[in-house]
Design a protein around this motif. Structure first.
Motif, PDB file in Angstrom:
ATOM      1  N   LEU A  89       0.806  -1.227   0.000  1.00  0.00           N
ATOM      2  CA  LEU A  89       0.000   0.000   0.000  1.00  0.00           C
ATOM      3  C   LEU A  89       0.836   1.273   0.000  1.00  0.00           C
ATOM      4  CD1 LEU A  89      -2.632  -1.075   2.650  1.00  0.00           C
ATOM      5  CD2 LEU A  89      -2.913  -0.996   0.171  1.00  0.00           C
ATOM      6  N   GLY A  90       2.090   1.164   0.382  1.00  0.00           N
ATOM      7  CA  GLY A  90       2.929   2.348   0.516  1.00  0.00           C
ATOM      8  C   GLY A  90       2.867   2.863   1.942  1.00  0.00           C
ATOM      9  N   GLY A  91       3.777   3.753   2.273  1.00  0.00           N
ATOM     10  CA  GLY A  91       3.793   4.356   3.591  1.00  0.00           C
ATOM     11  C   GLY A  91       4.697   3.675   4.591  1.00  0.00           C
ATOM     12  N   GLY A  92       5.305   2.559   4.228  1.00  0.00           N
ATOM     13  CA  GLY A  92       6.199   1.849   5.139  1.00  0.00           C
ATOM     14  C   GLY A  92       7.631   2.299   4.960  1.00  0.00           C
ATOM     15  N   PRO A  93       8.530   1.665   5.692  1.00  0.00           N
ATOM     16  CA  PRO A  93       9.940   2.016   5.540  1.00  0.00           C
ATOM     17  C   PRO A  93      10.445   1.610   4.150  1.00  0.00           C
ATOM     18  CG  PRO A  93       9.690   0.134   7.016  1.00  0.00           C
ATOM     19  CD  PRO A  93       8.320   0.616   6.684  1.00  0.00           C
ATOM     20  N   PRO A  94      11.412   2.369   3.618  1.00  0.00           N
ATOM     21  CA  PRO A  94      11.989   1.989   2.325  1.00  0.00           C
ATOM     22  C   PRO A  94      12.602   0.593   2.416  1.00  0.00           C
ATOM     23  CG  PRO A  94      12.794   4.141   3.035  1.00  0.00           C
ATOM     24  CD  PRO A  94      12.031   3.551   4.182  1.00  0.00           C
TER      25      PRO A  94
ATOM     26  N   TRP B 246      12.515   5.849   9.571  1.00  0.00           N
ATOM     27  CA  TRP B 246      11.077   5.749   9.364  1.00  0.00           C
ATOM     28  C   TRP B 246      10.351   5.767  10.706  1.00  0.00           C
ATOM     29  CZ3 TRP B 246       7.323   1.960  10.481  1.00  0.00           C
ATOM     30  CH2 TRP B 246       6.102   2.102   9.816  1.00  0.00           C
ATOM     31  N   ALA B 247      10.874   5.048  11.685  1.00  0.00           N
ATOM     32  CA  ALA B 247      10.259   5.023  13.009  1.00  0.00           C
ATOM     33  C   ALA B 247      10.338   6.403  13.661  1.00  0.00           C
ATOM     34  CB  ALA B 247      10.935   3.974  13.886  1.00  0.00           C
ATOM     35  N   ALA B 248      11.464   7.092  13.512  1.00  0.00           N
ATOM     36  CA  ALA B 248      11.629   8.416  14.113  1.00  0.00           C
ATOM     37  C   ALA B 248      10.667   9.430  13.497  1.00  0.00           C
ATOM     38  CB  ALA B 248      13.069   8.891  13.948  1.00  0.00           C
ATOM     39  N   GLU B 249      10.361   9.292  12.214  1.00  0.00           N
ATOM     40  CA  GLU B 249       9.431  10.201  11.539  1.00  0.00           C
ATOM     41  C   GLU B 249       8.006  10.044  12.053  1.00  0.00           C
ATOM     42  OE1 GLU B 249       9.805   9.216   7.447  1.00  0.00           O
ATOM     43  OE2 GLU B 249      11.820  10.058   7.286  1.00  0.00           O
ATOM     44  N   ARG B 250       7.702   8.940  12.710  1.00  0.00           N
ATOM     45  CA  ARG B 250       6.353   8.678  13.200  1.00  0.00           C
ATOM     46  C   ARG B 250       6.169   9.026  14.669  1.00  0.00           C
ATOM     47  NH1 ARG B 250       7.308   7.482   8.896  1.00  0.00           N
ATOM     48  NH2 ARG B 250       5.814   6.943   7.304  1.00  0.00           N
ATOM     49  N   ARG B 251       7.104   9.702  15.235  1.00  0.00           N
ATOM     50  CA  ARG B 251       6.998  10.099  16.643  1.00  0.00           C
ATOM     51  C   ARG B 251       6.033  11.271  16.756  1.00  0.00           C
ATOM     52  NH1 ARG B 251      11.684  12.018  20.818  1.00  0.00           N
ATOM     53  NH2 ARG B 251      10.279  12.126  22.586  1.00  0.00           N
ATOM     54  N   HIS B 252       5.090  11.178  17.689  1.00  0.00           N
ATOM     55  CA  HIS B 252       4.092  12.222  17.903  1.00  0.00           C
ATOM     56  C   HIS B 252       4.006  12.540  19.383  1.00  0.00           C
ATOM     57  CE1 HIS B 252       2.717  11.754  13.787  1.00  0.00           C
ATOM     58  NE2 HIS B 252       2.690  10.450  13.985  1.00  0.00           N
ATOM     59  N   ASP B 253       3.556  13.744  19.674  1.00  0.00           N
ATOM     60  CA  ASP B 253       3.396  14.124  21.076  1.00  0.00           C
ATOM     61  C   ASP B 253       1.936  14.170  21.513  1.00  0.00           C
ATOM     62  OD1 ASP B 253       2.665  16.324  19.641  1.00  0.00           O
ATOM     63  OD2 ASP B 253       3.968  17.736  20.685  1.00  0.00           O
ATOM     64  N   ARG B 254       1.020  13.861  20.600  1.00  0.00           N
ATOM     65  CA  ARG B 254      -0.399  13.784  20.952  1.00  0.00           C
ATOM     66  C   ARG B 254      -1.122  12.919  19.924  1.00  0.00           C
ATOM     67  NH1 ARG B 254      -0.752  19.657  18.871  1.00  0.00           N
ATOM     68  NH2 ARG B 254      -1.123  19.164  16.716  1.00  0.00           N
TER      69      ARG B 254
END
Length: 111
Positions: free
Chosen positions: A54-59, A77-85
Motif C-alpha cells: 500500500l505504501g507508507g512503510g519504511p523503504p 522511518w520510526a523516528a518520523e512517526r513520533r508524535h506528542d499527541r
C-alpha cells in the motif's frame, strides 16, 4: 536463547551484524529481513508486507526475490512517526496496514 529472541539485547543483534557486508566506499551497510525489521518496530511481518503493497512503510530493497531493509532506513522511518499527541486528524489520515486484507477480500468477492 539467541540474541534475536531475547528482547533485552541491542538491535540489530550480533548475529545479524555478523552478516552485514563491508563495502569499500560506504563502510558498514547492514540489511535485515522482514521478520527482523518487524520485530524491531514491534509490528507483525504481515504489517510490513501490507505497507510494502500500500505504501507508507519504511523503504526497502529487493535483491532478486529477497526483501531487505537497511537498519538506518527503519530507524529513520520510526523516528518520523513520533508524535506528542493523538489528534483526531492524525488518526484519520493514517492508513491501516490491514487494509490490504480488506482490498484483497473485496476483489475476491467481486468476481
Amino acid at each position: 536463547m539467541s540474541d534475536c529472541q531475547n528482547p533485552h539485547t541491542r538491535w540489530p543483534p550480533v548475529e545479524i551484524m555478523r552478516r552485514a557486508q563491508e563495502v569499500d566506499d560506504t563502510g558498514l551497510v547492514p540489511f535485515v529481513d522482514t521478520e527482523a525489521a518487524a520485530r524491531y518496530l514491534a509490528l507483525s511481518p504481515h504489517s510490513l508486507e501490507c505497507y510494502r503493497s500500500l505504501g507508507g512503510g519504511p523503504p526497502f530493497y529487493k535483491f532478486g526475490n529477497f526483501v531487505r531493509y537497511a537498519v538506518s532506513d527503519v530507524e529513520s522511518w520510526a523516528a518520523e512517526r513520533r508524535h506528542d499527541r493523538t489528534a483526531r486528524e492524525m488518526r484519520a489520515s493514517t492508513k491501516a496496514p490491514c487494509a490490504c486484507r480488506l482490498a484483497a477480500s473485496s476483489l475476491y468477492y467481486a468476481r
